[in-house]
Design a protein around this motif. Structure first.
Motif, PDB file in Angstrom:
ATOM      1  N   VAL A  51     -39.984   5.865  13.723  1.00  0.00           N
ATOM      2  CA  VAL A  51     -40.575   4.526  13.788  1.00  0.00           C
ATOM      3  C   VAL A  51     -39.543   3.482  14.216  1.00  0.00           C
ATOM      4  CG1 VAL A  51     -42.540   4.870  12.256  1.00  0.00           C
ATOM      5  CG2 VAL A  51     -40.305   4.289  11.284  1.00  0.00           C
ATOM      6  N   GLY A  52     -38.250   3.826  14.062  1.00  0.00           N
ATOM      7  CA  GLY A  52     -37.191   2.937  14.547  1.00  0.00           C
ATOM      8  C   GLY A  52     -37.188   2.842  16.066  1.00  0.00           C
ATOM      9  N   LEU A 637     -36.158   0.884   7.777  1.00  0.00           N
ATOM     10  CA  LEU A 637     -35.780   1.709   6.632  1.00  0.00           C
ATOM     11  C   LEU A 637     -37.016   2.319   5.979  1.00  0.00           C
ATOM     12  CD1 LEU A 637     -33.280  -0.868   5.123  1.00  0.00           C
ATOM     13  CD2 LEU A 637     -32.726   1.117   6.552  1.00  0.00           C
ATOM     14  N   GLY A 638     -36.774   3.254   5.105  1.00  0.00           N
ATOM     15  CA  GLY A 638     -37.873   3.853   4.369  1.00  0.00           C
ATOM     16  C   GLY A 638     -38.397   2.882   3.325  1.00  0.00           C
ATOM     17  N   GLU A 639     -39.591   3.171   2.810  1.00  0.00           N
ATOM     18  CA  GLU A 639     -40.148   2.314   1.779  1.00  0.00           C
ATOM     19  C   GLU A 639     -39.165   2.277   0.607  1.00  0.00           C
ATOM     20  OE1 GLU A 639     -44.843   1.350   1.280  1.00  0.00           O
ATOM     21  OE2 GLU A 639     -44.182   3.321   1.918  1.00  0.00           O
ATOM     22  N   GLY A 640     -38.843   1.106   0.118  1.00  0.00           N
ATOM     23  CA  GLY A 640     -37.862   0.995  -0.946  1.00  0.00           C
ATOM     24  C   GLY A 640     -36.485   0.615  -0.430  1.00  0.00           C
ATOM     25  N   PRO A 681     -37.400  -2.581   5.373  1.00  0.00           N
ATOM     26  CA  PRO A 681     -38.052  -1.379   4.842  1.00  0.00           C
ATOM     27  C   PRO A 681     -39.529  -1.316   5.231  1.00  0.00           C
ATOM     28  CG  PRO A 681     -37.576  -2.957   3.076  1.00  0.00           C
ATOM     29  CD  PRO A 681     -37.074  -3.562   4.344  1.00  0.00           C
ATOM     30  N   TRP A 682     -39.999  -0.132   5.425  1.00  0.00           N
ATOM     31  CA  TRP A 682     -41.404   0.105   5.757  1.00  0.00           C
ATOM     32  C   TRP A 682     -42.280  -0.347   4.600  1.00  0.00           C
ATOM     33  CZ3 TRP A 682     -43.340   1.604  10.331  1.00  0.00           C
ATOM     34  CH2 TRP A 682     -44.696   1.961  10.371  1.00  0.00           C
ATOM     35  N   ASP A 683     -43.436  -0.935   4.930  1.00  0.00           N
ATOM     36  CA  ASP A 683     -44.305  -1.430   3.864  1.00  0.00           C
ATOM     37  C   ASP A 683     -45.759  -1.188   4.278  1.00  0.00           C
ATOM     38  OD1 ASP A 683     -45.730  -2.820   1.994  1.00  0.00           O
ATOM     39  OD2 ASP A 683     -45.212  -4.798   2.807  1.00  0.00           O
ATOM     40  N   HIS A 684     -46.395  -0.292   3.596  1.00  0.00           N
ATOM     41  CA  HIS A 684     -47.735   0.124   3.980  1.00  0.00           C
ATOM     42  C   HIS A 684     -48.735  -1.031   3.908  1.00  0.00           C
ATOM     43  CE1 HIS A 684     -49.656   3.791   5.282  1.00  0.00           C
ATOM     44  NE2 HIS A 684     -50.762   3.357   4.701  1.00  0.00           N
TER      45      HIS A 684
END
Ligand code: ANZ
Ligand code: ZN
Length: 872
Positions: A51-52, A637-640, A681-684
């Motif tokens: 996704v980056g 970044l990943g979630e969190g 960070p990724w956020d759904h």
């Protein structure tokens, strides 16, 4: 009944429509102005598109689409940087040929990219692993070689114990391998190097010619690391105080040069330090009383990595060379000579004059070994301090100031004293660069073979060659001119006796099939085991020769790929002689805008600037700088907030998002997630928000009356404000605020029962770069309903709409920009602009940038709705 928004139903249709019409194909030569937008082509890993990647590609896709709508002939190409370790490691594990793995992976990447609707010109797709491509990578290497800029040298390299590969300094981070994070150690190995240091000055100076983010320029400057100083010669003699019974020569006539950035401190140089590798040590070995102890120390020191050796927190060690002394050329006093590993052989002259009172490293060392510390510079000395030289020592002072304890130079400022003292002792002014030559060999399979062979016979010949060509020319003056051109050795062949170039007509040197991809513990490439390939004929003398089995690093193919896209456009297999591309290069270069990762600033970005400059010197390309503008995106970044990684299980799969929400949603979300240059960070939840927005757009299109007749002055003004905001935000890569402006506008439309057609049409035009699928669908809906799809004009080929200044003025004011109270510029700003936004707006103006010229800003005064004053 309102049709539901079903992205899956639209995407395939429009993708085929765009592909069939080739709306994203760049035309070679056009009366339109050109725009060349570039993103870093990916390494097609087994994990698929990250996704980056999407963040960077979408950003440049938006910019390219806007440019196309603005009337530019746009080149936005894509390809595969496909050589590299993960693929090879996979081959080692599975035995599947890297070629097959690469094909599999690129097929996945291509499908994913197409699904996201990027407007790439697929006709120009390239792959660094394609022999037709690496023929050119090899060709460029040969030019380096022929011009004496490639040389083989036994050097201590950083060896990664787990990858079993030699690494360039740039690939070692904090003493560890950049790829696998494992420990590295020093090993001596014959390696090919490219003389990038010969270009250091130009790589530095030409940064003034380009529009790169300031932080990128600073990183490159620091990496090149130019230090101005002097080289000062120190005589070496046998010590009078320490008798030397073993000495064969009563008094050695030797000297050692030291590079210093502070010749003004020469009177305070109370000892010298040599790097353990310094050659003088073996030359005067017989004069050194404690040579055993010294040699033991050297053996240990040479194993340490550069990182360890320059680590400031590590306790410094060293051994004094007994029996000899150096003479400080300013004081004429004898000073001791030490060998210590905090001095590196590879920098400056490999020897230093140590000034413990003004250099923290020397200070720590002097303290530990009880060496003399003599203060020679003070920041603001009193008269008596200047005259009365004996003073208490009060700590290291590393700054400049006024000289004391320095004979006739007392009272002089450092800056002048640097020149004067250098002159006084007959030193030379000199600059040093921290940049090192680029280690260009890898002992791996999955890379470009280095197109050279080694011939023992030609090596012998090379030694007598100079005489030979001369004699030959005397006997056959006429033939010699023409035949000399062929038989004469190139700079590279002279520099590397026995190494012979593979003739251009025999390029590419293709990778042979091998059974085992595993590198050996001896450090030889797996290619070394392919005897049939290795053994070959010398192209020069026809005798037996063996091929170079090292391959190129994976930075090779990416050093010129921006040119390959241009060449591919001019000839599909890009195999014409280089001069045939001159016209296309003139048209397309330089790249107008290049976006990529900050992690490539001192690697790929610097390397490709270097290659381009070299090609420029050859006359092959017309521009000294490859990229006009360089920007950079923050990581996703990943979630969190942790880095996405398989092991943490926080990797987001774009396929899944596209399937669930559609391509437009993920594109929009990645632009909306936060400021483009920051790690986010990724956020759904944010993703769902963007999906709701697009659904709302869809609903409006299907539930509101959109008509030519209706009028709505408020909505019209809002539209023009949005057009202005979105247009400007794209230029400054403020995509998140552009998306939020679109959202605000859509909410206003939602409140209206009727929407004037022109307004809706324009809105779709500015939405199009962000969400190309839905914009295309809705754009066609408001066109003549009787038209067949084949008669449609794509929304992406429409004109970018111009906003009307008059209409938006009410909510805007003219912001006066002052520097130190003087009016320097004016700009239209939103009435409710915040101080921070006003600052950003002002500091980004070209005029203001010029006036500030990097000067320090004291404070900024902001008067809302009136002015901003920048105080220096
Ligand atoms: C005397 C001196 C006095 C120094 C003083 C500094 C301060 P940069 O700025 O990085 O170029 N040096 C020179 N060669 C070296 C080597 N091979 N290994 C380790 N250190 C080396 O650093 C230049 C300074 O680093 C030089 O100036 C030298 O120390 C040291 F008050 O000389 B100086
Ligand atoms: Zn030969």
């Amino acid at each position: 009944m309102v049709k539901k928004f079903q992205p899956r139903l639209l995407e395939g249709k429009w993708r085929r429509f765009w592909e069939k019409r080739k709306i994203y194909a760049a035309k070679d030569f056009s009366r339109k102005p050109k725009f060349y937008g570039l993103i870093e082509f990916p390494y097609p890993s087994g994990e698929g598109l990250h996704v980056g990647h999407i963040r960077s590609y979408t950003a440049m896709d938006i910019i390219s689409r806007k440019r196309r709508m603005e009337g530019y002939n746009v080149l936005y190409p894509i390809g595969w940087d496909a050589f590299g370790l993960p693929t090879e490691n996979y081959a080692v594990r599975t035995g599947i040929h890297p070629k097959i793995v690469t094909k599999r992976n690129t097929d996945i990447f291509r499908r994913q990219m197409k699904s996201l609707g990027f407007g790439f010109d697929w006709d120009r797709e390239i792959a660094t692993t394609d022999p037709a491509y690496y023929k050119w990578t090899q060709w460029i290497f040969l030019q380096f070689f022929k011009h004496g800029l490639a040389y083989k040298k036994k050097i201590p390299i950083n060896w990664c114990l787990s990858c079993k590969i030699g690494l360039a300094n740039e690939e070692v981070v904090n003493g560890r391998c950049e790829r696998c994070g494992g420990p590295t150690e020093k090993r001596d190995k014959e390696q090919w190097l490219l003389a990038i240091t010969k270009y250091a000055d130009r790589l530095l100076q030409d940064l003034d010619k380009v529009d790169y983010l300031e932080k990128i320029k600073i990183q490159q400057k620091n990496w090149i690391g130019k230090s101005e100083g002097a080289v000062i010669k120190f005589e070496i003699r046998n010590s009078k105080s320490e008798t030397n019974p073993k000495s064969k020569i009563p008094n050695i006539k030797q000297s050692v040069e030291a590079f210093t950035t502070r010749p003004d401190t020469l009177f305070g140089a109370t000892y010298m330090v040599l790097a353990p590798e310094h050659e003088i040590i073996s030359q005067i070995k017989n004069e050194i009383l404690n040579i055993k102890e010294v040699e033991n120390y050297i053996k240990k020191a040479e194993r340490g990595s550069e990182f360890q050796r320059t680590d400031l927190t590590r306790e410094k060690t060293g051994v004094e060379l007994k029996g000899i002394k150096a003479v400080n050329p300013a004081t004429r006093k004898e000073i001791p000579i030490w060998v210590a590993d905090y001095v590196l052989a590879s920098y400056g002259t490999g020897a230093i004059m140590a000034v413990p009172s003004h250099d923290a490293r020397d200070f720590a060392f002097a303290k530990r070994y009880g060496l003399l510390i003599k203060q020679v510079v003070l920041p603001q000395p009193s008269k008596s301090q200047i005259q009365n030289s004996k003073r208490d020592f009060f700590g290291v002072y590393e700054g400049e100031g006024v000289l004391i304890n320095s004979g006739k130079f007392n009272g002089m400022f450092s800056e002048k004293a640097k020149r004067e003292i250098t002159k006084f002792v007959g030193g030379k002014k000199e600059s040093q660069y921290h940049l090192r030559d680029w280690i260009f060999s890898r002992q791996r399979y999955w890379g470009e073979p280095i197109p050279l062979v080694f011939c023992e016979q030609c090596k012998k010949q090379a030694q007598t060659n100079a005489d030979y060509t001369q004699i030959y020319a005397e006997i056959f003056p006429r033939e010699s001119a023409s035949s000399q051109r062929e038989s004469a050795l190139s700079e590279g062949e002279k520099l590397n006796p026995g190494w012979i170039v593979v003739p251009e007509k025999n390029l590419p040197v293709e990778l042979p099939e091998v059974k085992k991809y595993k590198p050996t513990d001896t450090g030889e490439s797996p290619l070394a085991a392919v005897t049939k390939w290795v053994q070959t004929k010398c192209p020069k003398c026809g005798g037996p020769a063996r091929r170079e089995t090292d391959t190129m690093p994976n930075w090779a193919g990416s050093s010129w790929y921006f040119l390959a896209y241009i060449m591919k456009g001019a000839s599909s297999n890009y195999q014409l002689p280089i001069t045939n591309y001159a016209k296309a290069f003139r048209y397309w270069t330089p790249v107008d805008w290049y976006n990529g990762g900050m992690e490539h600033t001192t690697l790929h970005l610097l390397y490709s600037r270097f290659w381009n400059k070299f090609l420029y010197d050859l006359g092959a390309v017309p521009e000294p700088e490859p990229y006009k503008k360089r920007t950079s995106h923050g990581m996703v970044l990943g979630e969190g907030g942790l880095k996405m990684s398989k092991s943490k299980g926080n990797v987001v799969n774009p396929d899944y998002i596209v399937r669930q929400f559609g391509a437009d949603t993920i594109r929009l979300y990645e632009m909306f997630m936060g400021p483009f240059d920051q790690a986010i960070p990724w956020d759904h939840k944010g993703l769902s928000g963007c999906s709701r927005f697009l659904n709302r757009v869809w609903d409006i299109a299907h539930s509101r009356r959109i008509s030519r007749e209706s009028k709505n002055a408020d909505l019209e003004r809002a539209l023009h404000q949005t057009m202005k905001k979105v247009g400007e935000d794209i230029e400054t890569m403020s995509f998140n605020t552009a998306v939020s402006a679109l959202m605000i506008f859509v909410n206003k439309c939602h409140e209206a029962k009727e929407i004037p057609l022109k307004i809706w049409e324009n809105f779709l035009l500015i939405l199009a770069p962000f969400a190309p699928f839905i914009a295309e669908e809705l754009h066609q809906q408001i066109k003549d309903k009787r038209l067949k799809i084949k008669d449609f004009k794509s929304v992406h080929l429409e004109k970018w709409p111009k906003y009307n200044e008059e209409l938006i003025k009410k909510d805007f004011f003219e912001l006066v920009i002052q520097v130190d109270g003087k009016v320097r510029d004016k700009v239209l700003a939103r009435a409710e602009i915040s101080q921070k936004e006003a600052e950003q707006l002002s500091l980004n103006r070209d005029k203001i940038k010029q006036i500030l010229g990097g000067k320090k800003i004291k404070k900024i005064i902001f008067v809302p709705k009136r002015l901003i004053n920048i105080v220096l």
